[in-house]
Write an enzyme that holds these catalytic residues in place. Structure first.
Site, PDB file in Angstrom:
ATOM      1  CG  LEU A  96      -1.948  -1.190   1.193  1.00  0.00           C
ATOM      2  CD1 LEU A  96      -2.876  -1.107   2.388  1.00  0.00           C
ATOM      3  CD2 LEU A  96      -2.717  -1.297  -0.105  1.00  0.00           C
ATOM      4  CG  ASP A 133      23.424 -13.251   4.548  1.00  0.00           C
ATOM      5  OD1 ASP A 133      23.181 -14.455   4.784  1.00  0.00           O
ATOM      6  OD2 ASP A 133      23.981 -12.858   3.510  1.00  0.00           O
TER       7      ASP A 133
END
Length: 148
Positions: free
Chosen positions: A65, A116
């Site tokens: 949105l 990561d």
């Protein structure tokens, strides 16, 4: 009530800027590896800067949105602190709506990329992450300046 994007077509364009931040807590040994450039995957802060920029650009793809707005600039800064790394992402645009979500997405992407790249060094003997945590993701400021 149905789900819908907010109609901003009647709003004038303005210069807009948002700054978001977040923090990742890391082991002291991992922080030292980052400082000394010894992370196996490469330069953590350089890659995380690129990840932040990509996160900003991809915000409308991930948050359905939000509006697809032109990004004028993205600035990424890091502070390596005693307990971890703090990221600051500044996003600028000239548009009908703000860039808070883009700044938050950029900060979050940078933090996830740090995790990561260093996860090998953060794991315990059971493969868990007992010390690693992402916190304090928030908007520090937003500015709207009318054009003209």
């Amino acid at each position: 009530m149905s789900v819908h994007m907010v109609d901003v077509s009647g709003k004038p364009d303005s210069q807009r800027e948002a700054v978001a931040t977040g923090f990742i807590k890391l082991k002291k040994s991992t922080i030292e590896l980052i400082r000394s450039g010894k992370i196996e995957k490469g330069n953590v802060l350089d890659v995380s800067s690129v990840s932040a920029i990509l996160g900003v650009k991809k915000t409308p793809e991930l948050l359905p949105l939000t509006h697809n707005i032109p990004i004028s600039n993205v600035k990424v800064d890091f502070n390596i602190e005693e307990e971890g790394i703090r990221v600051y992402v500044t996003v600028k645009t000239t548009a009908k709506t703000g860039v808070e979500m883009e700044a938050l997405m950029g900060a979050t992407a940078a933090l996830l990329n740090i995790w990561d790249m260093v996860k090998k060094y953060e794991k315990d003997e059971k493969g868990q992450y007992p010390e690693t945590v992402i916190t304090d993701v928030r908007v520090l400021s937003k500015v709207k300046t009318p054009l003209g």
